[in-house]
Motif scaffolding. Structure first.
Motif, PDB file in Angstrom:
ATOM      1  N   ARG A  88      34.757  41.370  41.372  1.00  0.00           N
ATOM      2  CA  ARG A  88      35.658  40.235  41.576  1.00  0.00           C
ATOM      3  C   ARG A  88      35.002  39.354  42.621  1.00  0.00           C
ATOM      4  NH1 ARG A  88      41.811  40.837  43.641  1.00  0.00           N
ATOM      5  NH2 ARG A  88      40.731  41.930  45.300  1.00  0.00           N
ATOM      6  N   GLU A  89      34.725  38.115  42.254  1.00  0.00           N
ATOM      7  CA  GLU A  89      34.041  37.189  43.158  1.00  0.00           C
ATOM      8  C   GLU A  89      34.944  35.997  43.436  1.00  0.00           C
ATOM      9  OE1 GLU A  89      30.167  36.195  41.635  1.00  0.00           O
ATOM     10  OE2 GLU A  89      29.581  38.307  41.503  1.00  0.00           O
ATOM     11  N   ARG A  90      35.041  35.654  44.710  1.00  0.00           N
ATOM     12  CA  ARG A  90      35.888  34.533  45.116  1.00  0.00           C
ATOM     13  C   ARG A  90      35.031  33.283  45.309  1.00  0.00           C
ATOM     14  NH1 ARG A  90      40.862  36.253  46.432  1.00  0.00           N
ATOM     15  NH2 ARG A  90      41.110  38.461  46.878  1.00  0.00           N
ATOM     16  N   LYS A  91      35.434  32.226  44.631  1.00  0.00           N
ATOM     17  CA  LYS A  91      34.768  30.939  44.822  1.00  0.00           C
ATOM     18  C   LYS A  91      35.434  30.178  45.954  1.00  0.00           C
ATOM     19  CE  LYS A  91      33.164  26.909  42.331  1.00  0.00           C
ATOM     20  NZ  LYS A  91      33.064  26.237  41.046  1.00  0.00           N
ATOM     21  N   SER A  92      36.742  30.356  46.066  1.00  0.00           N
ATOM     22  CA  SER A  92      37.520  29.751  47.142  1.00  0.00           C
ATOM     23  C   SER A  92      38.737  30.652  47.368  1.00  0.00           C
ATOM     24  CB  SER A  92      37.952  28.325  46.769  1.00  0.00           C
ATOM     25  OG  SER A  92      38.895  28.371  45.719  1.00  0.00           O
ATOM     26  N   ALA A  93      39.614  30.225  48.235  1.00  0.00           N
ATOM     27  CA  ALA A  93      40.813  31.028  48.519  1.00  0.00           C
ATOM     28  C   ALA A  93      41.703  31.177  47.291  1.00  0.00           C
ATOM     29  CB  ALA A  93      41.595  30.410  49.669  1.00  0.00           C
ATOM     30  N   THR A  94      41.620  30.219  46.378  1.00  0.00           N
ATOM     31  CA  THR A  94      42.485  30.260  45.204  1.00  0.00           C
ATOM     32  C   THR A  94      41.746  30.528  43.895  1.00  0.00           C
ATOM     33  OG1 THR A  94      42.308  27.862  44.960  1.00  0.00           O
ATOM     34  CG2 THR A  94      44.192  28.709  46.224  1.00  0.00           C
ATOM     35  N   GLU A  95      40.416  30.428  43.895  1.00  0.00           N
ATOM     36  CA  GLU A  95      39.635  30.666  42.676  1.00  0.00           C
ATOM     37  C   GLU A  95      38.936  32.007  42.733  1.00  0.00           C
ATOM     38  OE1 GLU A  95      37.612  27.285  40.304  1.00  0.00           O
ATOM     39  OE2 GLU A  95      37.393  26.799  42.435  1.00  0.00           O
ATOM     40  N   VAL A  96      39.273  32.863  41.768  1.00  0.00           N
ATOM     41  CA  VAL A  96      38.670  34.191  41.684  1.00  0.00           C
ATOM     42  C   VAL A  96      38.131  34.373  40.270  1.00  0.00           C
ATOM     43  CG1 VAL A  96      39.084  36.669  41.874  1.00  0.00           C
ATOM     44  CG2 VAL A  96      40.276  35.097  43.396  1.00  0.00           C
ATOM     45  N   PHE A  97      36.916  34.905  40.172  1.00  0.00           N
ATOM     46  CA  PHE A  97      36.296  35.181  38.888  1.00  0.00           C
ATOM     47  C   PHE A  97      36.010  36.665  38.770  1.00  0.00           C
ATOM     48  CE2 PHE A  97      35.009  30.861  40.000  1.00  0.00           C
ATOM     49  CZ  PHE A  97      35.396  30.174  38.857  1.00  0.00           C
ATOM     50  N   VAL A  98      36.106  37.186  37.564  1.00  0.00           N
ATOM     51  CA  VAL A  98      35.684  38.547  37.277  1.00  0.00           C
ATOM     52  C   VAL A  98      34.346  38.425  36.560  1.00  0.00           C
ATOM     53  CG1 VAL A  98      36.220  40.689  36.075  1.00  0.00           C
ATOM     54  CG2 VAL A  98      38.048  39.346  37.114  1.00  0.00           C
ATOM     55  N   VAL A  99      33.331  39.068  37.132  1.00  0.00           N
ATOM     56  CA  VAL A  99      31.958  38.892  36.661  1.00  0.00           C
ATOM     57  C   VAL A  99      31.372  40.220  36.234  1.00  0.00           C
ATOM     58  CG1 VAL A  99      29.649  38.135  37.353  1.00  0.00           C
ATOM     59  CG2 VAL A  99      31.653  36.924  38.201  1.00  0.00           C
ATOM     60  N   LEU A 100      30.707  40.226  35.079  1.00  0.00           N
ATOM     61  CA  LEU A 100      29.942  41.381  34.628  1.00  0.00           C
ATOM     62  C   LEU A 100      28.471  41.060  34.859  1.00  0.00           C
ATOM     63  CD1 LEU A 100      30.263  43.596  31.580  1.00  0.00           C
ATOM     64  CD2 LEU A 100      28.094  42.415  31.932  1.00  0.00           C
ATOM     65  N   GLU A 101      27.747  41.983  35.490  1.00  0.00           N
ATOM     66  CA  GLU A 101      26.306  41.847  35.703  1.00  0.00           C
ATOM     67  C   GLU A 101      25.606  42.932  34.905  1.00  0.00           C
ATOM     68  OE1 GLU A 101      22.962  41.679  39.260  1.00  0.00           O
ATOM     69  OE2 GLU A 101      25.020  42.236  39.743  1.00  0.00           O
ATOM     70  N   ASP A 102      24.683  42.525  34.032  1.00  0.00           N
ATOM     71  CA  ASP A 102      23.913  43.463  33.206  1.00  0.00           C
ATOM     72  C   ASP A 102      22.757  44.008  34.037  1.00  0.00           C
ATOM     73  OD1 ASP A 102      22.524  44.856  31.267  1.00  0.00           O
ATOM     74  OD2 ASP A 102      22.333  43.159  29.894  1.00  0.00           O
ATOM     75  N   LEU A 103      22.734  45.318  34.227  1.00  0.00           N
ATOM     76  CA  LEU A 103      21.683  45.968  35.013  1.00  0.00           C
ATOM     77  C   LEU A 103      20.810  46.873  34.144  1.00  0.00           C
ATOM     78  CD1 LEU A 103      24.018  46.966  37.979  1.00  0.00           C
ATOM     79  CD2 LEU A 103      22.453  45.007  37.881  1.00  0.00           C
ATOM     80  N   SER A 104      20.960  46.781  32.839  1.00  0.00           N
ATOM     81  CA  SER A 104      20.321  47.738  31.934  1.00  0.00           C
ATOM     82  C   SER A 104      19.046  47.201  31.303  1.00  0.00           C
ATOM     83  CB  SER A 104      21.293  48.096  30.812  1.00  0.00           C
ATOM     84  OG  SER A 104      21.456  46.985  29.955  1.00  0.00           O
TER      85      SER A 104
END
Length: 140
Positions: A88-104
């Motif tokens: 879960r990454e926050r861009k601002s106090a009100t904007e939150v994104f759920v991010v998948l990072e491929d490590l494979s």
């Protein structure tokens, strides 16, 4: 009323009015604290309540480990020790994104599209995650 087209074959299975639903213990405090949930699309995988900021998935030393109970040995060998991470990454106090990072090395797919090693993809509700092949779905 009589059936105008009666079956010519005897029934081979019994009939039940309703199906029994197994009791599944719910941790209501965990559900209330969750910012997201991964639902399994395979009987052999678990669903996950996401309460921490970051989760790693794979067959090695990760938060959610895949093993031979979930996948056959041949397919399991295509899953990396750390295959992907969801955070879960926050861009601002009100904007939150759920991010998948491929490590494979063998790929992580979101909605049958390869993310690519070292690359990130913002997840949306009901996105399907597949491992090593676009049709090997695990969670949504």
């Amino acid at each position: 009323m009589m059936d105008p087209y009666p079956s010519s074959q005897a029934s081979t299975q019994g009939f039940r009015e309703t199906q029994e639903i197994p009791e599944v213990p719910l941790d209501l405090a965990e559900i209330d604290a969750a910012w997201g949930r991964l639902f399994s699309v395979r009987d052999s995988l678990s669903s996950y309540n996401l309460t921490n900021e970051t989760y790693s998935f794979g067959r090695g030393n990760v938060d959610h480990r895949f093993d031979s109970r979930q996948f056959n040995e041949q397919f399991l060998s295509a899953i990396s020790k750390t295959h992907f991470r969801i955070s879960r990454e926050r861009k601002s106090a009100t904007e939150v994104f759920v991010v998948l990072e491929d490590l494979s090395c063998n790929g992580t797919f979101v909605n049958q599209q390869l993310v690519g090693r070292g690359k990130k993809k913002i997840l949306q509700s009901n996105d399907e995650i597949a491992l090593a092949h676009s049709t090997r779905k695990g969670n949504v």
